[in-house]
Design a protein around this motif. Sequence first.
Motif, PDB file in Angstrom:
ATOM      1  N   ILE A  89      -7.282  -7.082  13.629  1.00  0.00           N
ATOM      2  CA  ILE A  89      -6.751  -7.824  14.766  1.00  0.00           C
ATOM      3  C   ILE A  89      -6.436  -6.850  15.877  1.00  0.00           C
ATOM      4  O   ILE A  89      -5.935  -5.736  15.636  1.00  0.00           O
ATOM      5  N   GLN A  90      -6.763  -7.229  17.092  1.00  0.00           N
ATOM      6  CA  GLN A  90      -6.543  -6.395  18.267  1.00  0.00           C
ATOM      7  C   GLN A  90      -6.097  -7.299  19.402  1.00  0.00           C
ATOM      8  O   GLN A  90      -6.889  -8.087  19.930  1.00  0.00           O
ATOM      9  N   ASP A  91      -4.802  -7.232  19.738  1.00  0.00           N
ATOM     10  CA  ASP A  91      -4.211  -8.136  20.730  1.00  0.00           C
ATOM     11  C   ASP A  91      -4.432  -9.580  20.278  1.00  0.00           C
ATOM     12  O   ASP A  91      -3.977  -9.960  19.215  1.00  0.00           O
ATOM     13  N   ASN A  92      -5.188 -10.355  21.062  1.00  0.00           N
ATOM     14  CA  ASN A  92      -5.426 -11.757  20.688  1.00  0.00           C
ATOM     15  C   ASN A  92      -6.824 -11.969  20.102  1.00  0.00           C
ATOM     16  O   ASN A  92      -7.312 -13.089  20.053  1.00  0.00           O
ATOM     17  N   HIS A  93      -7.449 -10.899  19.661  1.00  0.00           N
ATOM     18  CA  HIS A  93      -8.762 -10.998  19.021  1.00  0.00           C
ATOM     19  C   HIS A  93      -8.642 -10.606  17.550  1.00  0.00           C
ATOM     20  O   HIS A  93      -7.813  -9.777  17.179  1.00  0.00           O
ATOM     21  N   PHE A  94      -9.496 -11.214  16.730  1.00  0.00           N
ATOM     22  CA  PHE A  94      -9.509 -10.865  15.313  1.00  0.00           C
ATOM     23  C   PHE A  94     -10.938 -10.841  14.807  1.00  0.00           C
ATOM     24  O   PHE A  94     -11.867 -11.347  15.457  1.00  0.00           O
ATOM     25  N   LYS A  95     -11.106 -10.235  13.633  1.00  0.00           N
ATOM     26  CA  LYS A  95     -12.462 -10.058  13.112  1.00  0.00           C
ATOM     27  C   LYS A  95     -12.422  -9.866  11.603  1.00  0.00           C
ATOM     28  O   LYS A  95     -11.585  -9.140  11.079  1.00  0.00           O
ATOM     29  N   TRP A  96     -13.319 -10.587  10.927  1.00  0.00           N
ATOM     30  CA  TRP A  96     -13.632 -10.275   9.530  1.00  0.00           C
ATOM     31  C   TRP A  96     -14.944  -9.496   9.513  1.00  0.00           C
ATOM     32  O   TRP A  96     -15.876  -9.808  10.263  1.00  0.00           O
TER      33      TRP A  96
ATOM     34  N   ASP B 158     -30.224 -16.783  -4.581  1.00  0.00           N
ATOM     35  CA  ASP B 158     -28.950 -16.338  -4.021  1.00  0.00           C
ATOM     36  C   ASP B 158     -28.207 -17.555  -3.475  1.00  0.00           C
ATOM     37  O   ASP B 158     -28.785 -18.357  -2.738  1.00  0.00           O
ATOM     38  N   PRO B 159     -26.932 -17.720  -3.811  1.00  0.00           N
ATOM     39  CA  PRO B 159     -26.222 -18.955  -3.469  1.00  0.00           C
ATOM     40  C   PRO B 159     -25.732 -19.000  -2.019  1.00  0.00           C
ATOM     41  O   PRO B 159     -25.359 -17.973  -1.437  1.00  0.00           O
ATOM     42  N   TYR B 160     -25.713 -20.200  -1.462  1.00  0.00           N
ATOM     43  CA  TYR B 160     -25.145 -20.440  -0.140  1.00  0.00           C
ATOM     44  C   TYR B 160     -23.632 -20.331  -0.242  1.00  0.00           C
ATOM     45  O   TYR B 160     -23.026 -20.801  -1.206  1.00  0.00           O
ATOM     46  N   HIS B 161     -23.011 -19.706   0.758  1.00  0.00           N
ATOM     47  CA  HIS B 161     -21.573 -19.455   0.620  1.00  0.00           C
ATOM     48  C   HIS B 161     -20.862 -19.568   1.966  1.00  0.00           C
ATOM     49  O   HIS B 161     -21.487 -19.460   3.034  1.00  0.00           O
ATOM     50  N   PRO B 162     -19.554 -19.774   1.943  1.00  0.00           N
ATOM     51  CA  PRO B 162     -18.785 -19.850   3.188  1.00  0.00           C
ATOM     52  C   PRO B 162     -18.646 -18.481   3.839  1.00  0.00           C
ATOM     53  O   PRO B 162     -18.711 -17.443   3.176  1.00  0.00           O
ATOM     54  N   ALA B 163     -18.423 -18.501   5.161  1.00  0.00           N
ATOM     55  CA  ALA B 163     -18.201 -17.255   5.901  1.00  0.00           C
ATOM     56  C   ALA B 163     -16.732 -16.889   5.936  1.00  0.00           C
ATOM     57  O   ALA B 163     -16.385 -15.698   5.907  1.00  0.00           O
ATOM     58  N   PHE B 164     -15.857 -17.881   6.037  1.00  0.00           N
ATOM     59  CA  PHE B 164     -14.423 -17.593   6.085  1.00  0.00           C
ATOM     60  C   PHE B 164     -13.627 -18.833   5.717  1.00  0.00           C
ATOM     61  O   PHE B 164     -14.103 -19.967   5.857  1.00  0.00           O
ATOM     62  N   HIS B 165     -12.414 -18.608   5.240  1.00  0.00           N
ATOM     63  CA  HIS B 165     -11.366 -19.616   5.107  1.00  0.00           C
ATOM     64  C   HIS B 165     -10.208 -19.178   5.995  1.00  0.00           C
ATOM     65  O   HIS B 165      -9.782 -18.026   5.938  1.00  0.00           O
TER      66      HIS B 165
ATOM     67  N   TYR C  29     -22.114  -9.514   7.107  1.00  0.00           N
ATOM     68  CA  TYR C  29     -21.911 -10.428   8.227  1.00  0.00           C
ATOM     69  C   TYR C  29     -20.541 -10.191   8.836  1.00  0.00           C
ATOM     70  O   TYR C  29     -19.666  -9.547   8.244  1.00  0.00           O
ATOM     71  N   THR C  30     -20.368 -10.729  10.042  1.00  0.00           N
ATOM     72  CA  THR C  30     -19.149 -10.530  10.814  1.00  0.00           C
ATOM     73  C   THR C  30     -18.685 -11.864  11.361  1.00  0.00           C
ATOM     74  O   THR C  30     -19.511 -12.687  11.787  1.00  0.00           O
ATOM     75  N   VAL C  31     -17.376 -12.072  11.354  1.00  0.00           N
ATOM     76  CA  VAL C  31     -16.772 -13.250  11.966  1.00  0.00           C
ATOM     77  C   VAL C  31     -15.854 -12.773  13.085  1.00  0.00           C
ATOM     78  O   VAL C  31     -14.918 -12.002  12.836  1.00  0.00           O
ATOM     79  N   LEU C  32     -16.148 -13.181  14.300  1.00  0.00           N
ATOM     80  CA  LEU C  32     -15.368 -12.785  15.465  1.00  0.00           C
ATOM     81  C   LEU C  32     -14.494 -13.944  15.920  1.00  0.00           C
ATOM     82  O   LEU C  32     -14.940 -15.095  15.919  1.00  0.00           O
ATOM     83  N   GLY C  33     -13.268 -13.647  16.323  1.00  0.00           N
ATOM     84  CA  GLY C  33     -12.372 -14.705  16.754  1.00  0.00           C
ATOM     85  C   GLY C  33     -11.492 -14.310  17.911  1.00  0.00           C
ATOM     86  O   GLY C  33     -11.242 -13.114  18.151  1.00  0.00           O
ATOM     87  N   GLN C  34     -11.024 -15.319  18.622  1.00  0.00           N
ATOM     88  CA  GLN C  34     -10.105 -15.111  19.734  1.00  0.00           C
ATOM     89  C   GLN C  34      -9.029 -16.187  19.679  1.00  0.00           C
ATOM     90  O   GLN C  34      -9.317 -17.363  19.426  1.00  0.00           O
ATOM     91  N   ILE C  35      -7.782 -15.785  19.931  1.00  0.00           N
ATOM     92  CA  ILE C  35      -6.658 -16.713  20.021  1.00  0.00           C
ATOM     93  C   ILE C  35      -6.305 -16.879  21.488  1.00  0.00           C
ATOM     94  O   ILE C  35      -6.034 -15.894  22.189  1.00  0.00           O
TER      95      ILE C  35
ATOM     96  N   ILE D 182      -9.236 -12.993   2.560  1.00  0.00           N
ATOM     97  CA  ILE D 182     -10.309 -12.012   2.405  1.00  0.00           C
ATOM     98  C   ILE D 182     -10.888 -12.234   1.013  1.00  0.00           C
ATOM     99  O   ILE D 182     -10.194 -12.115   0.010  1.00  0.00           O
ATOM    100  N   TYR D 183     -12.154 -12.625   0.983  1.00  0.00           N
ATOM    101  CA  TYR D 183     -12.779 -12.982  -0.286  1.00  0.00           C
ATOM    102  C   TYR D 183     -12.782 -11.790  -1.238  1.00  0.00           C
ATOM    103  O   TYR D 183     -13.151 -10.673  -0.847  1.00  0.00           O
TER     104      TYR D 183
END
Length: 757
Positions: free
Chosen positions: A192-199, A106-113, A210-216, A180-181
């Motif tokens: 996206i929720q207010d200043n938070h985002f998520k893949w 199984d190949p190694y891959h990026p989580a997000f761009h 998998y999940t990518v969590l983010g905050q602005i 979004i891949y």
Amino acid sequence: MTKKREHQLPLKGIWHDKPADKWEEGYLTGNGKMGLITYGDPIRETLIGNHYKLFLPMGHPFAVPHLSDVLSDLRKIITEQGYQAGKAFHYQQARARGYQGLTMSDPYHPAFHLFIETGVKAVDHYQRSLNYQTGEMVVSYRGDDDDYQSRAFVSQADHLIVYQIENFNRTLKLKLKRDIYKIPQLDGSFYIQDNHFKWQYQYTKRSGGYTVLGQIIAPHASIDNQGQVITITNTHKVRLLIRIIPNLSDQWLADQPASFQLLYQAHQRIHQEKFDRVQLDLADNDERAKNFTTLLEEAKQQPNLSKVFVEKVYDASRFMYICSSGESTPNLQGIWSGTFEPAWSGDYTFDTNVQLSIASALSSNLSEGLHGLFKLIDSLLPGFKENAKYYYGCKGIMIPVHASNCGQHLHWNLEWPLHFWTCGAGWIGHWYYQYYRYTGDQQFLQQVTLPYLEEVAKFYEDFLVEDPNGNYRFIPSYSAENGCGDNATQDIAVAKEVLTHLIEGYQVLAIDSEKIAKWRQMLDKLPAYQINEDGALKEWSTPAKAENYNHRHFSHLYPIFQSREFTAETDPILFEASRQAFQKRLDAWLLNDDGDTTSTHGRMHTALCATQFHMPELVKEVIMLVIKNNCFYPSLMMSHYHNLEVFNVDGNGAFPQVIHEMLVDYHHDTLYLLQALPVDLDRGVIKGVKLPDQIEVVDLAWHLTERVIKLTLVSCLDHQLKVKLPLFPEANIHGQTQAEAVIQLDKNQPSHIEIEL
């Protein structure tokens, strides 16, 4: 008055005055769990996130064919008809029993761009830097007559990717465009929720995802989310905090009140402490301050080794290991990928690449990085046991050449009979025992090292058969990627090392067991190494198998570059035969334009052998080959082939070990100094290098013109060491010749040694 923050260009790092056009040329950093790549024109900067666990499930069944019942038939066919017939028989049997043929991991891959657009029209005064000492990446430029700067790191303290962009005069107008891949193996969504985002990405070929969590974080900003774009206005500064979680999660990233600077300081303390444990000083600050292009071009053009370039690659290589290890171990690409189709799946390749990537971990005083290797092996053990059981009817473990999400061995066919290569588990066992030798951790020896080595020995107990003379025979046997033949020399050498370490380990722990007698008997039955008509150590220790000198692997020289089984003093005949085998390889491969490949891993093994054969000009030649043939990306990560073909870090993993061994090496109770030092590196200082048996090189300073070495050692144990300087036979060691010289190390007491060359 116009504000501007200075871009402090790192002396222990690298910088460039041009943006990267593709991810391989970007700058990168990591914390052992997550990796980050930044690249692209500053008008549209790209962030790529990685996580060590993200190998993309491709839906393969990973079922090992049950072939143990035909092992005796396989051996009979090999003995009577040869390996071609044996391979054909085994493959036909495997296919008939459901084997799907050679299967990639199984190949190694990026989580997000994530793409960050500033709206700038014109850019000048561009600089980007990567600080190996702190793990920080900085980009600065003039954009439409305003000063912009972005900073990024992956926190060792808070497990966050931290990115900040700032305009020092005007407010920003940023657009964050997320990808979004769109691939069959992933089903993704963005929220996206207010200043938070998520893949969130769900695997389609296996449960989970998998999940990518983010905050602005953007003081006083207006944040507008429309379609695929988040627009941020009315602020001078935007900070992004991102965390990758290798499972599906409904949570959001918790608010992080700390400032960028506080987050950075907490991270820097941890990262820099690791980096500063070992320091190589070959150049001055004026040289270190040059940019990547200048450094590389000067290193290519001059006939001598560039001291500053050697130092920079050394620093970059230790940085790679710090970023890529701890939770796992570097894969073929460290902890970084910008593609879903990396070469060889970007997996863990165990027939030389993993071993090179960790080659300098212990001597670089980064032993905790090996915990990731041990965790990885533990996670793959069920597959390793299936390999041993179903291919050969054996207890114990058998490591495949390629692995990622599972340890089952499915990467073989008629052309590449890699399942005949059975020494991988034992080779990895080298680091289990060396971890004990470097750290002195007897609890680890008892609870981790010896149980692992016993699993390897169980395989040998069942797999090895006796020939008519009562000696063991390895059949089938394979010398990594260079062909089949009974009794591959590496098979013998690895088994010998495993059994020797088991006996030594039991003796260290004063364990009285009947197993010791069994292992000694097994050692006595191992076949002897053989020397051919060229006077060279044979790659297969059977008379009928001919040599193929034109090959990039050096498997049969395992006793030289890895286990240090013998030296010119302990076994001059085998040592000289090994030297002859090495020279034959050089003549056919490294020094021949028609040679096997241009692989960097082959170059590194060449250099590691050259240190042991005391060949400084060859060490220089190897380094010059990877420089002149364009094997360095702007981060100073290496390529697998010439001309930046295939991003690959195992060369980086090995490079510090080459430097260490050419300067200071220790085995057989002997300290080897400057044993393969090219005269181009005529002076320098190295500090903090670790040696086996808990010895530390506090500092080593050498000056060939003044013909002096100054050395300080400290040991956790009492030791008596012999000293050898193979390139300086007349060296005076405290008034003694090399034949007489013995250094006494008293426990925890610094020993200062001065040597006249």
